[in-house]
Write a protein that holds these residues in place. Structure first.
Motif, PDB file in Angstrom:
ATOM      1  N   VAL A   1       0.854  -1.194   0.000  1.00  0.00           N
ATOM      2  CA  VAL A   1       0.000   0.000   0.000  1.00  0.00           C
ATOM      3  C   VAL A   1       0.889   1.243   0.000  1.00  0.00           C
ATOM      4  O   VAL A   1       0.819   2.066  -0.900  1.00  0.00           O
ATOM      5  CB  VAL A   1      -0.962   0.005   1.205  1.00  0.00           C
ATOM      6  N   PHE A   2       1.731   1.384   1.013  1.00  0.00           N
ATOM      7  CA  PHE A   2       2.732   2.458   1.034  1.00  0.00           C
ATOM      8  C   PHE A   2       3.795   2.129   2.075  1.00  0.00           C
ATOM      9  O   PHE A   2       3.595   1.278   2.943  1.00  0.00           O
ATOM     10  CB  PHE A   2       2.105   3.834   1.317  1.00  0.00           C
TER      11      PHE A   2
ATOM     12  N   ASP B   1     -10.791  -3.066  -3.731  1.00  0.00           N
ATOM     13  CA  ASP B   1     -10.108  -1.837  -4.133  1.00  0.00           C
ATOM     14  C   ASP B   1     -10.598  -0.619  -3.358  1.00  0.00           C
ATOM     15  O   ASP B   1      -9.804   0.236  -2.956  1.00  0.00           O
ATOM     16  CB  ASP B   1     -10.313  -1.583  -5.633  1.00  0.00           C
ATOM     17  N   GLU B   2     -11.924  -0.525  -3.160  1.00  0.00           N
ATOM     18  CA  GLU B   2     -12.469   0.677  -2.525  1.00  0.00           C
ATOM     19  C   GLU B   2     -12.015   0.825  -1.077  1.00  0.00           C
ATOM     20  O   GLU B   2     -11.880   1.944  -0.568  1.00  0.00           O
ATOM     21  CB  GLU B   2     -14.000   0.689  -2.606  1.00  0.00           C
ATOM     22  N   ILE B   3     -11.752  -0.291  -0.415  1.00  0.00           N
ATOM     23  CA  ILE B   3     -11.282  -0.228   0.971  1.00  0.00           C
ATOM     24  C   ILE B   3      -9.838   0.258   1.018  1.00  0.00           C
ATOM     25  O   ILE B   3      -9.478   1.129   1.814  1.00  0.00           O
ATOM     26  CB  ILE B   3     -11.426  -1.609   1.650  1.00  0.00           C
ATOM     27  N   VAL B   4      -8.997  -0.298   0.159  1.00  0.00           N
ATOM     28  CA  VAL B   4      -7.588   0.114   0.118  1.00  0.00           C
ATOM     29  C   VAL B   4      -7.486   1.572  -0.339  1.00  0.00           C
ATOM     30  O   VAL B   4      -6.662   2.339   0.172  1.00  0.00           O
ATOM     31  CB  VAL B   4      -6.775  -0.811  -0.806  1.00  0.00           C
ATOM     32  N   TYR B   5      -8.321   1.959  -1.268  1.00  0.00           N
ATOM     33  CA  TYR B   5      -8.352   3.347  -1.735  1.00  0.00           C
ATOM     34  C   TYR B   5      -8.669   4.291  -0.575  1.00  0.00           C
ATOM     35  O   TYR B   5      -8.015   5.326  -0.402  1.00  0.00           O
ATOM     36  CB  TYR B   5      -9.397   3.501  -2.836  1.00  0.00           C
TER      37      TYR B   5
ATOM     38  N   ALA C   1      -4.772   1.349  -4.016  1.00  0.00           N
ATOM     39  CA  ALA C   1      -3.781   2.376  -3.699  1.00  0.00           C
ATOM     40  C   ALA C   1      -3.289   3.043  -4.980  1.00  0.00           C
ATOM     41  O   ALA C   1      -3.132   4.269  -5.039  1.00  0.00           O
ATOM     42  CB  ALA C   1      -2.612   1.761  -2.936  1.00  0.00           C
ATOM     43  N   MET C   2      -3.061   2.239  -6.008  1.00  0.00           N
ATOM     44  CA  MET C   2      -2.568   2.781  -7.276  1.00  0.00           C
ATOM     45  C   MET C   2      -3.558   3.777  -7.877  1.00  0.00           C
ATOM     46  O   MET C   2      -3.151   4.794  -8.465  1.00  0.00           O
ATOM     47  CB  MET C   2      -2.306   1.637  -8.260  1.00  0.00           C
ATOM     48  N   LYS C   3      -4.838   3.508  -7.720  1.00  0.00           N
ATOM     49  CA  LYS C   3      -5.859   4.433  -8.221  1.00  0.00           C
ATOM     50  C   LYS C   3      -5.667   5.817  -7.608  1.00  0.00           C
ATOM     51  O   LYS C   3      -5.697   6.836  -8.310  1.00  0.00           O
ATOM     52  CB  LYS C   3      -7.255   3.904  -7.892  1.00  0.00           C
TER      53      LYS C   3
END
Length: 324
Positions: free
Chosen positions: A114-115, A270-274, A314-316
């Motif tokens: 993620v980071f 994806d929406e959770i990681v975003y 995260a990339m989004k």
């Protein structure tokens, strides 16, 4: 009678066809695995959870965090779905994804980055009375290299192997938790200990503040360079002694280190990681105030040291803000 039943049936059918959006969205719960309560991972996980929970109604997401055994535990918990996120040393991230070390022949291919968060330096603290000034001086002493399965134990073994020092033969090792090391050193039950950690650190401060004088043990530059060349997740570094008044060192101490990183699984939506990524980066200045180790952190640096693929969620975000 039949007409009445028909009307009732139509009413029931109409209710069942009401769009789901007409009801309150279901809250998703996620857990962030951290580390011991005295380290940096624990408050970091707490801060991330707090940021997300401020927007819990917007995201329909609630985050919790828990103390864990550290990197290896967190990765293994991610692999079986017991955690959705975990703070992990960059070397362990690399090994798990590539099927090395603890995961020899069993790569965790769904591991996602993620980071990264902050640098963690391999720190060796010794009793000044033992005259342990460099790694070679550890020979013949009692040294805590960390509990089995911890990142710091792996880092310690990499260094001992690099200097051809064999545990049990050249030095006596202990496998204690990092939180126990400072008191053990002050009590004279060990002569030195390894701790892979961001600075300043409360446990190291505890060791320095004790009655027994202590010093940081230097890793010679030729050895740290050898490790950096051998392992892509290491970087040369120096321990800033000005953060520890009273330590018996004249200047910054050469060593090497890794990075703390936030990881997840490809199975996490994806929406959770975003949401997690966005809240940390959108509140970046607040995040930096969490710990002195984060003071000079930049957003771009938080994308360094990631060896597993970056999660699409995260990339989004990174693409939206121009970081990728």
């Amino acid at each position: 009678m039949k007409k009445g039943l028909l009307i009732l049936f139509c009413l029931l059918l109409a209710v069942t066809l009401v769009p789901v959006s007409g009801f309150a969205a279901r809250t998703t719960y996620v857990t962030i695995g951290t580390g011991g309560v005295t380290g940096v991972y624990y408050p970091t996980g707490g801060a991330i959870a707090k940021m997300v929970n401020k927007k819990r109604r917007e995201y329909n997401l609630r985050a919790t965090f828990e103390a864990t055994g550290g990197s290896v535990f967190n990765i293994n918990a991610l692999s079986v779905g017991d955690l959705e996120f975990g703070i992990v040393q960059s070397d362990r991230q690399y090994q798990a994804y590539n099927g090395l070390g603890e995961w020899q022949g069993k790569p965790f291919t769904k591991l996602r980055a993620v980071f990264s968060i902050h640098p963690e330096l391999v720190t060796i603290v010794a009793g000044a009375d033992k005259n342990i000034r460099t790694v070679a001086d550890l020979k013949g002493h009692v040294v805590n290299i960390g509990a089995p399965g911890t990142g710091q134990r792996g880092n310690a073994m990499d260094l001992l192997n690099a200097v051809d020092m064999e545990p049990g033969k050249d030095l006596q090792i202990e496998g204690l938790k990092a939180a126990e090391s400072a008191s053990m050193l002050q009590d004279g039950r060990i002569d030195a200990y390894f701790y892979t950690v961001g600075h300043p650190n409360g446990s190291v401060k505890e060791a320095v503040a004790g009655a027994r004088k202590v010093n940081f043990v230097a890793v010679p530059e030729e050895i740290s360079s050898k490790l950096v060349q051998q392992f892509p997740f290491y970087a040369a570094a120096a321990i800033p002694v000005n953060l520890y008044p009273g330590v018996v060192n004249d200047g910054d101490v050469n060593t090497y280190g890794v990075k703390a990183t936030l990881c997840t699984s490809a199975d996490v939506p994806d929406e959770i990681v975003y949401a997690i990524t966005k809240e940390v980066f959108d509140n970046f200045e607040q995040f930096k105030k969490l710990h002195p180790a984060y003071a000079s952190l930049t957003k771009q640096q938080m994308l360094d040291g990631l060896s597993a693929p970056i999660h699409p969620g995260a990339m989004k975000y990174y693409k939206e803000v121009g970081l990728k």
